[in-house]
Scaffold this motif. Structure first.
Motif, mmCIF file in Angstrom:
data_model
loop_
_atom_site.group_PDB
_atom_site.id
_atom_site.type_symbol
_atom_site.label_atom_id
_atom_site.label_comp_id
_atom_site.label_asym_id
_atom_site.label_seq_id
_atom_site.Cartn_x
_atom_site.Cartn_y
_atom_site.Cartn_z
ATOM 1 N N THR A 1 -2.614 -7.694 0.730
ATOM 2 C CA THR A 1 -3.289 -7.961 -0.536
ATOM 3 C C THR A 1 -2.277 -8.497 -1.539
ATOM 4 N N PHE B 1 -8.244 -1.788 -4.444
ATOM 5 C CA PHE B 1 -7.929 -3.191 -4.163
ATOM 6 C C PHE B 1 -9.208 -4.008 -4.001
ATOM 7 N N ARG B 2 -10.195 -3.437 -3.305
ATOM 8 C CA ARG B 2 -11.457 -4.163 -3.104
ATOM 9 C C ARG B 2 -12.158 -4.420 -4.440
ATOM 10 N N HIS C 1 -7.268 -10.841 -0.712
ATOM 11 C CA HIS C 1 -6.864 -10.272 0.578
ATOM 12 C C HIS C 1 -6.698 -11.392 1.591
ATOM 13 N N GLU D 1 0.833 -1.207 0.000
ATOM 14 C CA GLU D 1 0.000 0.000 0.000
ATOM 15 C C GLU D 1 0.865 1.253 0.000
ATOM 16 N N THR E 1 -10.288 -7.165 -6.165
ATOM 17 C CA THR E 1 -10.533 -8.443 -5.488
ATOM 18 C C THR E 1 -11.863 -9.018 -5.952
ATOM 19 N N HIS E 2 -12.852 -8.152 -6.104
ATOM 20 C CA HIS E 2 -14.154 -8.586 -6.614
ATOM 21 C C HIS E 2 -14.031 -9.134 -8.032
ATOM 22 N N ARG F 1 -7.059 1.294 -1.143
ATOM 23 C CA ARG F 1 -7.732 0.130 -0.568
ATOM 24 C C ARG F 1 -9.060 -0.141 -1.255
ATOM 25 N N GLU F 2 -9.775 0.920 -1.613
ATOM 26 C CA GLU F 2 -11.034 0.732 -2.334
ATOM 27 C C GLU F 2 -10.768 0.142 -3.716
#
Length: 240
Positions: free
Chosen positions: A90, A73-74, A84, A55, A77-78, A70-71
């Motif tokens: 991550t 990354f989310r 994560h 990060e 990830t989806h 981080r958002e």
């Protein structure tokens, strides 16, 4: 699956290209824009499977806040590009053979359908021509990683013939995910060079107005590629 310990650390990554990507963010560094940059860099092979994404380093390179990163990354990830791990961070996903089978199932459904749905020639083929030229220039330099990226761009352009924003979005994620598997080929020239020729033949068929023939060629093409990757994959990432 196991991952080489050196590959699993992101400390040695050269993030200078990400610094150049700052200009793509404009004045507003939304998570979606950051995710788009990272998705493209995954597709280009900058981040290898199993690498932990720092990060601190990535947010610094892009000039964005950690919350924004981080958002992003989310979001990725989806899309199954990242994973994560609690208390560890991550990481770029390591695909399994089942993932490859599913990816190629989606590719056949989307790419072949895009060719099947073409109307009367001439077809809008500029995107394919640009990607083919990119691949040929990369091959001439001996840049087989660049050739892999150009190949992804070529197939994104094939899917783009459907002229569907939703299909384009779907295939960006699918092809970026596929890029996670390409590194298993020990001899990238041997793998990519024949497909560069086949891309040229596929484009030639479409330029000649033979969408049905191009669809048939693409079906064999995808099956050959799927088989080669699956045969090579267990050698690099044996099941635990």
């Amino acid at each position: 699956m196991t991952v080489d310990s050196t590959a699993a650390t992101g400390s040695g990554l050269d993030l200078s290209e990400l610094v150049a990507d700052r200009a793509l963010l404009g004045r507003t560094s939304t998570a979606e824009r950051v995710a788009a940059i990272l998705r493209e860099r995954v597709a280009q092979g900058l981040f290898r499977p199993g690498v932990r994404l720092s990060e601190e380093r990535i947010s610094g390179a892009l000039g964005v806040s950690r919350n924004t990163l981080r958002e992003a990354f989310r979001l990725l990830t989806h899309e199954r590009l990242l994973v994560h791990r609690l208390n560890r961070g991550t990481f770029v996903r390591v695909l399994e053979v089942a993932d490859l089978v599913d990816i190629y199932r989606v590719r056949r459904l989307v790419e072949c359908a895009a060719l099947r749905g073409l109307g009367q020639p001439p077809f809008p083929l500029d995107g394919l021509r640009v990607a083919l030229r990119e691949g040929e220039e990369s091959a001439a330099r001996g840049d087989w990683a660049g050739c892999a990226t150009a190949n992804i761009h070529f197939h994104q352009a094939v899917a783009g013939l459907a002229q569907s924003v939703r299909t384009d979005d779907l295939m960006r994620g699918v092809l970026a995910e596929l890029r996670l598997a390409f590194h298993v080929m020990d001899d990238p020239q041997r793998f990519y060079e024949p497909y560069l020729t086949r891309n040229r033949e596929l484009l030639g068929a479409l330029e000649g107005g033979d969408a049905l023939g191009a669809e048939r060629m693409l079906g064999f093409y995808l099956e050959d590629s799927r088989r080669q990757l699956i045969e090579a994959y267990p050698e690099q990432y044996p099941a635990r």
